[in-house]
Motif scaffolding. Structure first.
Motif, PDB file in Angstrom:
ATOM      1  N   MET A   1       0.842  -1.207   0.000  1.00 49.30           N
ATOM      2  CA  MET A   1       0.000   0.000   0.000  1.00 49.30           C
ATOM      3  C   MET A   1       0.876   1.256   0.000  1.00 49.30           C
ATOM      4  O   MET A   1       1.872   1.320   0.720  1.00 49.30           O
ATOM      5  N   ASN A   2       0.499   2.210  -0.822  1.00 52.41           N
ATOM      6  CA  ASN A   2       1.271   3.460  -0.907  1.00 52.41           C
ATOM      7  C   ASN A   2       0.510   4.566  -0.153  1.00 52.41           C
ATOM      8  O   ASN A   2      -0.550   5.005  -0.604  1.00 52.41           O
ATOM      9  N   PRO A   3       1.036   5.016   1.012  1.00 51.70           N
ATOM     10  CA  PRO A   3       0.293   6.013   1.809  1.00 51.70           C
ATOM     11  C   PRO A   3       0.036   7.320   1.068  1.00 51.70           C
ATOM     12  O   PRO A   3      -0.906   8.044   1.393  1.00 51.70           O
ATOM     13  N   LEU A   4       0.845   7.619   0.058  1.00 54.73           N
ATOM     14  CA  LEU A   4       0.677   8.868  -0.692  1.00 54.73           C
ATOM     15  C   LEU A   4      -0.514   8.806  -1.643  1.00 54.73           C
ATOM     16  O   LEU A   4      -0.957   9.835  -2.158  1.00 54.73           O
ATOM     17  N   LEU A   5      -1.010   7.574  -1.866  1.00 57.16           N
ATOM     18  CA  LEU A   5      -2.148   7.419  -2.770  1.00 57.16           C
ATOM     19  C   LEU A   5      -3.465   7.196  -2.017  1.00 57.16           C
ATOM     20  O   LEU A   5      -4.523   7.079  -2.613  1.00 57.16           O
ATOM     21  N   GLU A   6      -3.356   7.137  -0.689  1.00 59.50           N
ATOM     22  CA  GLU A   6      -4.551   6.950   0.135  1.00 59.50           C
ATOM     23  C   GLU A   6      -5.005   8.300   0.678  1.00 59.50           C
ATOM     24  O   GLU A   6      -4.240   9.268   0.703  1.00 59.50           O
ATOM     25  N   ILE A  20       5.761   7.053   5.041  1.00 62.46           N
ATOM     26  CA  ILE A  20       6.256   7.233   3.669  1.00 62.46           C
ATOM     27  C   ILE A  20       7.677   6.697   3.537  1.00 62.46           C
ATOM     28  O   ILE A  20       8.565   7.023   4.323  1.00 62.46           O
ATOM     29  N   LYS A  21       7.866   5.863   2.518  1.00 62.85           N
ATOM     30  CA  LYS A  21       9.216   5.376   2.205  1.00 62.85           C
ATOM     31  C   LYS A  21       9.625   5.983   0.859  1.00 62.85           C
ATOM     32  O   LYS A  21       8.780   6.386   0.063  1.00 62.85           O
ATOM     33  N   GLU A  22      10.926   6.025   0.631  1.00 63.26           N
ATOM     34  CA  GLU A  22      11.416   6.660  -0.603  1.00 63.26           C
ATOM     35  C   GLU A  22      10.819   6.023  -1.852  1.00 63.26           C
ATOM     36  O   GLU A  22      10.501   6.703  -2.828  1.00 63.26           O
ATOM     37  N   GLU A  23      10.623   4.684  -1.806  1.00 69.51           N
ATOM     38  CA  GLU A  23      10.100   4.001  -3.002  1.00 69.51           C
ATOM     39  C   GLU A  23       8.638   4.342  -3.291  1.00 69.51           C
ATOM     40  O   GLU A  23       8.114   4.004  -4.350  1.00 69.51           O
ATOM     41  N   HIS A  24       7.981   5.031  -2.361  1.00 66.29           N
ATOM     42  CA  HIS A  24       6.582   5.428  -2.586  1.00 66.29           C
ATOM     43  C   HIS A  24       6.450   6.629  -3.525  1.00 66.29           C
ATOM     44  O   HIS A  24       5.407   6.800  -4.170  1.00 66.29           O
ATOM     45  N   LEU A  26       7.957   7.995  -6.448  1.00 68.46           N
ATOM     46  CA  LEU A  26       7.830   7.983  -7.911  1.00 68.46           C
ATOM     47  C   LEU A  26       6.518   7.355  -8.367  1.00 68.46           C
ATOM     48  O   LEU A  26       5.791   7.962  -9.166  1.00 68.46           O
ATOM     49  N   PRO A  27       6.143   6.165  -7.847  1.00 67.63           N
ATOM     50  CA  PRO A  27       4.843   5.603  -8.264  1.00 67.63           C
ATOM     51  C   PRO A  27       3.667   6.522  -7.918  1.00 67.63           C
ATOM     52  O   PRO A  27       2.707   6.619  -8.688  1.00 67.63           O
ATOM     53  N   ALA A  28       3.765   7.219  -6.776  1.00 70.17           N
ATOM     54  CA  ALA A  28       2.680   8.134  -6.388  1.00 70.17           C
ATOM     55  C   ALA A  28       2.564   9.282  -7.384  1.00 70.17           C
ATOM     56  O   ALA A  28       1.464   9.619  -7.826  1.00 70.17           O
ATOM     57  N   PHE A  29       3.694   9.853  -7.748  1.00 76.12           N
ATOM     58  CA  PHE A  29       3.671  10.948  -8.727  1.00 76.12           C
ATOM     59  C   PHE A  29       3.105  10.456 -10.062  1.00 76.12           C
ATOM     60  O   PHE A  29       2.261  11.121 -10.675  1.00 76.12           O
TER      61      PHE A  29
END
Length: 672
Positions: A1-6, A20-24, A26-29
Motif C-alpha cells: 500500500m502506498n500512503p501517498l495514494l490513500e 512514507i518510504k522513498e520508493e513510494h 515515484l509511483p505516487a507521482f
C-alpha cells in the motif's frame, strides 16, 4: 500500500511522514499525474457551455492530492534530503513539468477559459472570483496558450530543461557546501571564538570521528568563526572556501549552468513576446517593469553609498590599530562586531544566554496572540519527518486554525538558510474552511549536553522573519487554494516577514522575553536600549550588499547577450562594481551559489527584499505612531494578511494604511 495514494487518515489530514518510504514517491507521482490529467480531461470535455463554476473554479480545485504530495516531496528534498531523494527529484521534476505543459498547452481547455474570460463583464463575479478568472487566463497566456504548435513544443522543451538545470544548480550548491570542513586540533588557532561555539565545533568533530574541532560552511558554524576568530588566516581560508562554492571547476561547479539557465530564460521570454526575462517576470509584480526596478535600486544606491563608505572608513581605522593596512571582505564581520561592541557595548555571545530558542519562540507565539488572537499548543500526535521537528496546533477563539511544523537545527540533509513553506494550502469548499499546514525551517545551533540552543540576535530576527511568512499562511481566509496565504505578487510576499522583525528592536516587547536561560534575569535596560539603537548599525553596508545582489540579478535577466562573451566572475564584478566596498578576490564568486535566483523563485525578483523593506518600514511606522500593539491597526493588518492574493497588493496596502507606501519611511528608519 502506498500512503501517498490513500486519503490521509491522520489528525487534521496531516502528512503521514512516518509511513512514507522513498520508493513510494515515484509511483505516487506517476499515478497522481494520471488522476489529475483525468480531472482536467473532464473539465475540458464537459459537454455543457463553459461557465466560471465548471471551468475556472473546477480547475482551481483540481489536482489537490498531487499538490499535497509535491509539497511533501519537495519540502523533504530541502529539509531532509539524501542521494536517493535527489535522484528521485531528477525524475519527478521533468514529469511535473511535462504535466504542467500539457495543461497550459491544452487548446480545448484554453478555449473554454477564454470563452469565460471574454464574457467576464456580463458575469456577476465577486472580487475574488474575478481575480481567479484573470489570473487563470493570464497564467495560460504566459504559459504559451497563444503560441503556434511549433513554438509550444519549443516552450515545453525550454521549461523541461529549466526545471532540470535549476534542480541541478541547487544540488551542486548543497553538495559544495557539504564537501568542505576545516579540521583544527590546536585550540590556539581558535582564539577569540567563544567557548559555547567551541563546544559546538567539538561536537561536529565527534560526528566525523575526529579529535579537536570542525568548522563547516553551514551558517551557524561559519558565521561565528568569521565574527570572532582573531586568526586572520583562518578567516581568510574559510571565506575563500565559502566564496568558492560551486566555483572551483570541480564536479559541483555551477558556472556553465548559470549561462545555460539565463539563456533558456531569455529564449522563453522572447518566445512569449517579451524583450527579456525581467520584462516577462515583472509584468506580474508590483514594480511592473525593469526600468522601475533599476530606478528604485539606483535611488537607494545613491542615498546609501555615503553612509556605507563612512561605515567602512570606521572599520579601516579599527583594522589599522591592529596593523592591517589592507582590510579585506573576510575582515568585515570581525571588525563590524568589534565596532558594534565599541559603539553599543553589544556582544552577540554575551547576549545569547538571554535568547534561548524556546523563549524566543514563546515570544513570537505570544506576539501572534496579542496582535491576532492566536494560541499555540505543542502536540505529539502528528507525524514528523525528523525527530528534531516539533508540531503545534494553532487555534483562534478555541477553533482550530492551522498546523505548524517547527524545524530549527542544521543537519547533513538540510539546505542552508531559513525558510517558511506550506504542506497544505487553505481553501473553502462545500461549506468547509480547510485549514493550512505551515512549516518554519531554520538552521540554529543545536543544544549541547550542557547548554540549550541559544540564538544570536540576528537569529532572533530570522525566526521572527520566517514566522511573519508563517502568519501569512496561518491567517489565510480565501476561497481558492491558488490565491491563499503567500500566493501574492512576489515583491509583496516579504512584507509580512520583514514587518515582524521590527518587534525585535522594541524595548517594551524585548523586556517580555530577553531573559537569561540560567538565572531568569531580564536583559539589562541599557543593553535593551543599545540593541534598539543598533537597528541601523551597518545599514549602509547591508543596503549596498542587498542592492548588489538585486542589480546582479537584474543584469542576468536583462543583459544575457553581455554574459555570453564573459566569464561569470567578470560579469558579476562589472555589474556589482558600484556596490562593492572591498576588493574582489579572483578565486571567489557569489553567483555560483546564488540559489535564490537560479534555483528559488527570485529570478528578476531579488530587488523585492528592498521593495518590501519600504512597505514594512511604512507599515510599522503606522503602528509606532499609534502603539505597537494597537488592536484597531492590528485588525486592519490581519485583513491584509488573510486576503492573500485576492486583491491587487497596492489596493490591499492602501486599505490598511490609507495611502500608498513612502520610500522616506525606509530612509528615515535606516539613516535617521
Amino acid at each position: 500500500m502506498n500512503p501517498l495514494l490513500e486519503k490521509f487518515n491522520t489528525k487534521y489530514t496531516s502528512s503521514p511522514f512516518e509511513e512514507i518510504k522513498e520508493e513510494h514517491y515515484l509511483p505516487a507521482f506517476q499515478e497522481l499525474v494520471k488522476t489529475s490529467e483525468k480531472e482536467i480531461d473532464e473539465i475540458t470535455n464537459n459537454s455543457e457551455e463553459p461557465t466560471f463554476e465548471n471551468t475556472i473554479e473546477a480547475m482551481a480545485f483540481s489536482g489537490e492530492q498531487l499538490d499535497r504530495v509535491s509539497n511533501i516531496f519537495f519540502n523533504i528534498n530541502s529539509a531532509e534530503t539524501n542521494d536517493e531523494i535527489q535522484k528521485i527529484a531528477q525524475e519527478v521534476s521533468p514529469l511535473l513539468t511535462e504535466f504542467s505543459s500539457k495543461i497550459s498547452q491544452n487548446e480545448k481547455l484554453f478555449e473554454r477559459i477564454k470563452n469565460v474570460y471574454d464574457q467576464k463583464n456580463a458575469l456577476t463575479l465577486n472580487e475574488e472570483q474575478e481575480m481567479l478568472l484573470n489570473e487563470t487566463y493570464k497564467g495560460f497566456v504566459r504559459s504559451g496558450a497563444l503560441l503556434n504548435e511549433e513554438d509550444k513544443k519549443k516552450l515545453e522543451k525550454i521549461n523541461m530543461d529549466l526545471s532540470i538545470k535549476s534542480l541541478q544548480f541547487g544540488q551542486n550548491a548543497l553538495a559544495s557546501t557539504n564537501a568542505y570542513f576545516k579540521h583544527i586540533t590546536n585550540k590556539d588557532e581558535l582564539k577569540g571564538i567563544p567557548e559555547a561555539i567551541l563546544q559546538q565545533y567539538e561536537e561536529d568533530a565527534k560526528e566525523k570521528d575526529l579529535e579537536g574541532y570542525v568548522i563547516t560552511l553551514q551558517y551557524p558554524s561559519y558565521l561565528p568563526a568569521m565574527t570572532y576568530a582573531e586568526n586572520r588566516e583562518l578567516r581568510k581560508e574559510l571565506a575563500l572556501a565559502n566564496g568558492k562554492k560551486s566555483f572551483d571547476g570541480g564536479e559541483f561547479d555551477n558556472q556553465n549552468l548559470i549561462k545555460e539557465i539565463v539563456k533558456l530564460r531569455q529564449e522563453k521570454a522572447e518566445l512569449l513576446g517579451y524583450k527579456n526575462y525581467a520584462d516577462f517576470v515583472l509584468e506580474e509584480r508590483m514594480a511592473q517593469s525593469p526600468a522601475k526596478v533599476f530606478e528604485f535600486l539606483n535611488e537607494l544606491l545613491e542615498k546609501a553609498t555615503p553612509y556605507a563608505q563612512k561605515e567602512i572608513e570606521e572599520l579601516k581605522s579599527l583594522a589599522k590599530a591592529d596593523g592591517i593596512e589592507d582590510i579585506q571582505s573576510y575582515d568585515h564581520t570581525f571588525y563590524a562586531e568589534k565596532l558594534r561592541k565599541q559603539k553599543f557595548d553589544i556582544d552577540d555571545e554575551e547576549l545569547k544566554p538571554y535568547f534561548q530558542l524556546e523563549k524566543v519562540q514563546e515570544a513570537v507565539f505570544g506576539l501572534a496572540g496579542k496582535l491576532f488572537g492566536l494560541e499555540f499548543k505543542e502536540i505529539t500526535d502528528v507525524q514528523k519527518y525528523h525527530q528534531d521537528v516539533k508540531t503545534y496546533e494553532i487555534t483562534e477563539n478555541g477553533n482550530y486554525k492551522a498546523l505548524l511544523y517547527a524545524d530549527y537545527h542544521p543537519r547533513k540533509g538540510k539546505r542552508a538558510g531559513a525558510w517558511m513553506t506550506s504542506y497544505k494550502n487553505q481553501y473553502k469548499q462545500d461549506g468547509e474552511n480547510s485549514r493550512p499546514h505551515i512549516s518554519v525551517v531554520c538552521n540554529f545551533t543545536k543544544p549541547t549536553k550542557d547548554t540549550p540552543s541559544l540564538l544570536t540576535f540576528q537569529e532572533v530576527t530570522t525566526l521572527f522573519h520566517e514566522f511573519g511568512h508563517a502568519l501569512h499562511g496561518v491567517l489565510a481566509d480565501t476561497q481558492y487554494p491558488n490565491l491563499s496565504g503567500t500566493s501574492v505578487k512576489w515583491d509583496f510576499v516579504e512584507l509580512p516577514s520583514q514587518f515582524l522583525e521590527n518587534y525585535c528592536y522594541e524595548p517594551e516587547f524585548l523586556k517580555t522575553f530577553a531573559k537569561h536561560y540560567q538565572t531568569g534575569e531580564i536583559l539589562p535596560t541599557e543593553k535593551i536600549e543599545k540593541l534598539s539603537q543598533s537597528k541601523s548599525f551597518m545599514e549602509g553596508y547591508q543596503t549596498l550588499r542587498q542592492l548588489g545582489f538585486g542589480l546582479l540579478d537584474m543584469a542576468y535577466h536583462t543583459e544575457v547577450g553581455a554574459l555570453e562573451n564573459k566569464t561569470v566572475k567578470a560579469f558579476e564584478v562589472e555589474k556589482t562594481a558600484a556596490t562593492n566596498l572591498y576588493p574582489s578576490n579572483p578565486e571567489t564568486a557569489a553567483s555560483p551559489s546564488f540559489s535564490h535566483i537560479f534555483q528559488g523563485g527570485y529570478s528578476a525578483g531579488y530587488y523585492s527584499y528592498k521593495w518590501a523593506e519600504v512597505l514594512d518600514a511604512d507599515a510599522f511606522q503606522y503602528f509606532k505612531e499609534n502603539g505597537i500593539f494597537n488592536p484597531d491597526i492590528a485588525a486592519k493588518y490581519k485583513v491584509l494578511l488573510s486576503s492573500g492574493g485576492t486583491k491587487n497588493p497596492m489596493e490591499l496596502y492602501k486599505n490598511f494604511r490609507g495611502r500608498e507606501p513612502k520610500v522616506e519611511s525606509l530612509l528615515k528608519r535606516a539613516f535617521g
